[in-house]
Design an enzyme around this catalytic site. Structure first.
Site, short mmCIF file in Angstrom:
data_model
loop_
_atom_site.label_atom_id
_atom_site.label_comp_id
_atom_site.label_asym_id
_atom_site.label_seq_id
_atom_site.Cartn_x
_atom_site.Cartn_y
_atom_site.Cartn_z
N THR A 192 44.60 27.76 -43.15
CA THR A 192 45.57 27.25 -44.15
C THR A 192 45.47 28.02 -45.47
O THR A 192 46.46 28.16 -46.17
CB THR A 192 45.37 25.74 -44.42
OG1 THR A 192 44.07 25.51 -44.97
CG2 THR A 192 45.53 24.93 -43.16
N VAL A 238 49.35 25.33 -49.46
CA VAL A 238 50.14 24.26 -48.82
C VAL A 238 49.47 23.93 -47.48
O VAL A 238 50.09 24.00 -46.42
CB VAL A 238 51.63 24.67 -48.67
CG1 VAL A 238 52.34 24.59 -50.01
CG2 VAL A 238 51.77 26.08 -48.10
N HIS A 239 48.18 23.55 -47.57
CA HIS A 239 47.37 23.32 -46.37
C HIS A 239 48.08 22.40 -45.36
O HIS A 239 48.09 22.67 -44.16
CB HIS A 239 46.04 22.65 -46.77
CG HIS A 239 45.26 23.40 -47.79
ND1 HIS A 239 44.56 24.55 -47.51
CD2 HIS A 239 45.05 23.16 -49.12
CE1 HIS A 239 43.94 24.98 -48.60
NE2 HIS A 239 44.23 24.15 -49.59
N ASP A 240 48.61 21.28 -45.89
CA ASP A 240 49.13 20.27 -44.96
C ASP A 240 50.41 20.73 -44.26
O ASP A 240 50.66 20.36 -43.11
CB ASP A 240 49.37 18.96 -45.72
CG ASP A 240 48.06 18.35 -46.20
OD1 ASP A 240 47.01 18.66 -45.62
OD2 ASP A 240 48.09 17.56 -47.17
#
Ligand code: BDR
Ligand code: CA
Length: 312
Positions: A192, A238-240
């Site tokens: 991510t 924007v990991h998620d």
């Protein structure tokens, strides 16, 4: 047929972006959005989830689950970085606080109602999922798939030198979930971290005349400022949303079967994800882990997902 999913989130601006995409993604049927404490305390997370769903007003409103306090108080949250509301001070309006069903009940009921066909996408600490599995162990084998954002294989952590935020917030919960017999996929920081939403990409997002654009323009500028001040970065992680993309477009990710556990006692390493990569491993593979992705296509798919949300 769209894939039935539950999004378990702790918004958090990157959880919010993921919700913007998921709630309008034609290949997903988001049956529930459940809140968990993480980026902000449990009550605020519930409020944020409700406010985001209200503001986006998707074609089908999901059930909403309310976050309960974790067994141990959260050791960290994102307020030092992203403000009291976890969303950069956007303080989104909530029209009406509706009946509050605990997240763990919403998840358990949904999985039981449609055994082996519900995917849970967990984008925060694993508190709710662990509770569901502890209270009703049979559900571990009734979840279709569990896709999680968390942990790190080779890189440093992002909340301590060793630990990634979601796992660090509730390491015991993460351990319960990782060691459960459910079908699991993990999208760690190693992957991510590769995606940075730059100003150039921000300028390609929907404008504030749309519901989704209005939300993004309220919550993302403070996130850009926080990233610049704290990390010197001209962009945000924007990991998620990257983890969400792995659920929507698994073909864009390289996966590897691995054996993982969580350190729960180390003075310096609590919350670290430990993978058995010895030449002759003693642990059995228990999870599929993303080790790479087609980054350019993943980014374009995110931008396209937000454009789709704006057409509504
Ligand atoms: C994860 O921690 C949270 O801050 C983000 O929302 C993401 O889920 C990244 O470590
Ligand atoms: Ca999150």
């Amino acid at each position: 047929m769209p894939k039935k999913v539950i999004l378990d989130v702790d918004p958090g601006f990157d959880d919010a972006i993921a919700l913007c995409i998921a709630l309008f993604e034609p290949t997903l049927d988001v049956i529930a959005v459940t809140s968990v404490g993480g980026n902000c305390p449990p009550d605020q997370a519930t409020r944020n989830v409700q406010a985001i769903v209200e503001q986006l007003d998707p074609p089908r409103w999901p059930r909403i689950g309310a976050a309960s306090p974790p067994d141990c108080p959260l050791p960290a949250d994102g307020r030092y970085q992203f403000g009291e509301d976890g969303l950069g001070g956007a303080n989104l309006d909530v029209a009406e606080l509706r009946a509050r069903h605990p997240s763990e009940k919403v998840i358990a009921d949904a999985v039981r109602a449609e055994p082996n066909s519900v995917t849970i996408i967990a984008l925060g600490p694993l508190t709710n999922i662990a509770r569901v599995f502890q209270r009703d162990p049979e559900l571990t084998s009734l979840v279709g798939e569990l896709v999680m954002m968390g942990g790190t294989i080779d890189g440093p952590g992002n909340i301590t030198p060793a630990a990634e935020f979601n796992i660090y917030c509730d390491p015991e919960a993460a351990r319960t979930v990782f060691l459960s017999p459910s079908t699991k996929t993990l999208i760690p920081l190693d992957v991510t971290n590769q995606v940075i939403l730059s100003f150039d990409l921000f300028n390609r997002l929907p404008d504030a005349s749309t519901n989704v654009g209005k939300l993004l323009h309220a919550i993302l500028p403070p996130a850009f400022r926080a990233y610049r001040q704290r990390f010197g970065l001209e962009g945000i992680h924007v990991h998620d949303s990257v983890a969400l993309m792995a659920a929507i477009h698994p073909e864009l990710f390289t996966m590897r079967e691995m054996a993982v556990d969580v350190e729960t006692v180390g003075e310096l390493t609590r919350g670290a994800t430990i993978f058995d990569r010895r030449r002759v491993p003693a642990w059995r593979h228990n999870i599929a882990v993303a080790t790479g992705m087609d980054k350019a296509t993943v980014i374009e798919a995110m931008i396209a997902g937000l454009a789709t949300a704006a057409k509504r």
